[in-house]
Enzyme design. Structure first.
Site, short mmCIF file in Angstrom:
data_model
loop_
_atom_site.label_atom_id
_atom_site.label_comp_id
_atom_site.label_asym_id
_atom_site.label_seq_id
_atom_site.Cartn_x
_atom_site.Cartn_y
_atom_site.Cartn_z
N PRO A 66 84.28 -14.90 -70.99
CA PRO A 66 84.49 -14.58 -69.57
C PRO A 66 83.15 -14.50 -68.82
O PRO A 66 83.12 -14.62 -67.60
CB PRO A 66 85.17 -13.22 -69.61
CG PRO A 66 85.76 -13.10 -70.98
CD PRO A 66 84.83 -13.87 -71.88
N GLU A 93 85.75 -7.90 -79.23
CA GLU A 93 85.09 -7.67 -77.93
C GLU A 93 84.07 -8.75 -77.61
O GLU A 93 83.42 -8.72 -76.57
CB GLU A 93 84.42 -6.28 -77.93
CG GLU A 93 85.37 -5.13 -78.19
CD GLU A 93 86.63 -5.25 -77.30
OE1 GLU A 93 87.74 -5.28 -77.87
OE2 GLU A 93 86.47 -5.36 -76.06
N ARG A 131 90.20 -36.36 -72.25
CA ARG A 131 90.96 -37.35 -71.47
C ARG A 131 90.06 -38.19 -70.57
O ARG A 131 90.50 -39.20 -70.01
CB ARG A 131 92.06 -36.67 -70.63
CG ARG A 131 91.56 -35.72 -69.57
CD ARG A 131 92.70 -34.95 -68.93
NE ARG A 131 93.61 -35.79 -68.21
CZ ARG A 131 93.37 -36.30 -66.99
NH1 ARG A 131 92.20 -36.03 -66.41
NH2 ARG A 131 94.26 -37.05 -66.36
N ASP A 146 91.87 -38.69 -60.45
CA ASP A 146 92.33 -37.32 -60.68
C ASP A 146 92.09 -36.44 -59.47
O ASP A 146 91.21 -36.68 -58.69
CB ASP A 146 91.46 -36.69 -61.80
CG ASP A 146 92.13 -36.82 -63.14
OD1 ASP A 146 91.44 -36.66 -64.14
OD2 ASP A 146 93.33 -37.11 -63.15
C1 4FV Z 1 87.61 -16.33 -72.28
C2 4FV Z 1 87.79 -16.73 -70.95
C3 4FV Z 1 88.06 -15.06 -72.88
C4 4FV Z 1 87.07 -12.41 -74.46
C5 4FV Z 1 87.05 -11.51 -75.65
C6 4FV Z 1 87.84 -13.67 -76.30
C7 4FV Z 1 87.98 -13.54 -74.82
C8 4FV Z 1 87.56 -12.31 -76.81
N1 4FV Z 1 86.96 -17.31 -72.92
N2 4FV Z 1 87.24 -17.98 -70.81
N3 4FV Z 1 88.39 -16.08 -69.94
N4 4FV Z 1 87.61 -14.78 -74.13
O1 4FV Z 1 88.80 -14.28 -72.25
O2 4FV Z 1 86.75 -18.29 -72.01
O3 4FV Z 1 86.55 -12.38 -77.75
#
Ligand code: 4FV
Length: 222
Positions: A66, A93, A131, A146
């Site tokens: 995230p 986490e 793709r 696209d």
């Molecule tokens: C995430 C997202 C995501 C966070 C903690 C995996 C999680 C756990 N990855 N974009 N939004 N990852 O939420 O890519 O480890």
């Protein structure tokens, strides 16, 4: 699937636990300084990355998180040009910061929400990038036209029946008049983009005709 059979892409899922030492093959541990949940240990991830780098391809190592930069079509286009993408999927986490700092080339987020793991995010990246590899899609044209590739949202589209429960298809689309159809599609793409994602219009160099059409849309919509 077909692209893999045709050798256009190769996908391998690597279990990080296979690179964890000892009979318990531990991949997570408590965070230093206390706090909620567990963290992924660095070494097993690093060994897993190195095991794929040994294949000697020009690779890009990506952590799905995230905290990453927001994934979008332009990034998918860039990634589709690499010989090998190594997509690191976290759990718990997250991962030890030293993995990010020293072993990850790029951090990508698919959106501002929290998943249980990075796997689903990795699937999004694989789909959007693969793709765009020539030959993967049945017809190349569709990738070129696209959404987003022109910087606009797609115009409305219709197929048979001409009348659906009393709801007709816009006449112009049945007219066979290609200029009129093109103009209508440009207008509807500009209108939809202006209504739903106006920030895209700021990023896009608008031609004279686009500006004229947009002024007309704003006037008529006012
Ligand atoms: C995430 C997202 C995501 C966070 C903690 C995996 C999680 C756990 N990855 N974009 N939004 N990852 O939420 O890519 O480890």
């Amino acid at each position: 699937m077909r692209a893999q059979e045709r050798g256009l892409i190769e996908i391998a899922a690597i279990n990080i636990r296979d690179f964890a030492p000892g009979k318990h093959r531990v991949v997570d541990d408590l965070p230093f300084g206390g706090g909620e949940g567990m963290l992924m240990k660095a070494e097993p991830i690093i060994r897993a990355i190195e095991s794929r780098k040994q294949l000697g391809k020009i690779s890009r190592v990506i952590l799905l998180t995230p905290q990453g930069k927001r994934f979008q079509q332009e990034i998918a286009r860039e990634l589709s040009g690499w010989e090998q993408l190594i997509l690191v999927c976290g759990r718990y986490e997250g991962v030890d910061e030293r993995v990010r700092e020293h072993f990850i080339d790029e951090e990508i987020s698919i959106g501002d929400y929290v998943l249980n793991g990075g796997e689903v995010a990795a699937l999004v990246v694989v789909e959007a990038a693969s793709r765009l590899i020539p030959g993967v899609l049945g017809n190349e044209a569709s990738a070129q036209n696209d959404s987003f590739s022109q910087g606009l949202l797609d115009y409305p589209q219709y197929t048979r029946p001409r009348e659906l429960r009393g709801i007709p298809v816009p006449e112009v689309l049945l007219s066979g008049h290609h200029q009129h159809i093109e103009l209508w599609r440009k207008k509807e793409a500009l209108r939809r983009t202006w209504e739903r994602r106006p920030e895209f219009l700021k990023q896009r160099e608008l031609g004279e005709e686009d500006r004229r059409i947009l002024e007309e849309i704003k006037r008529t919509d006012r």
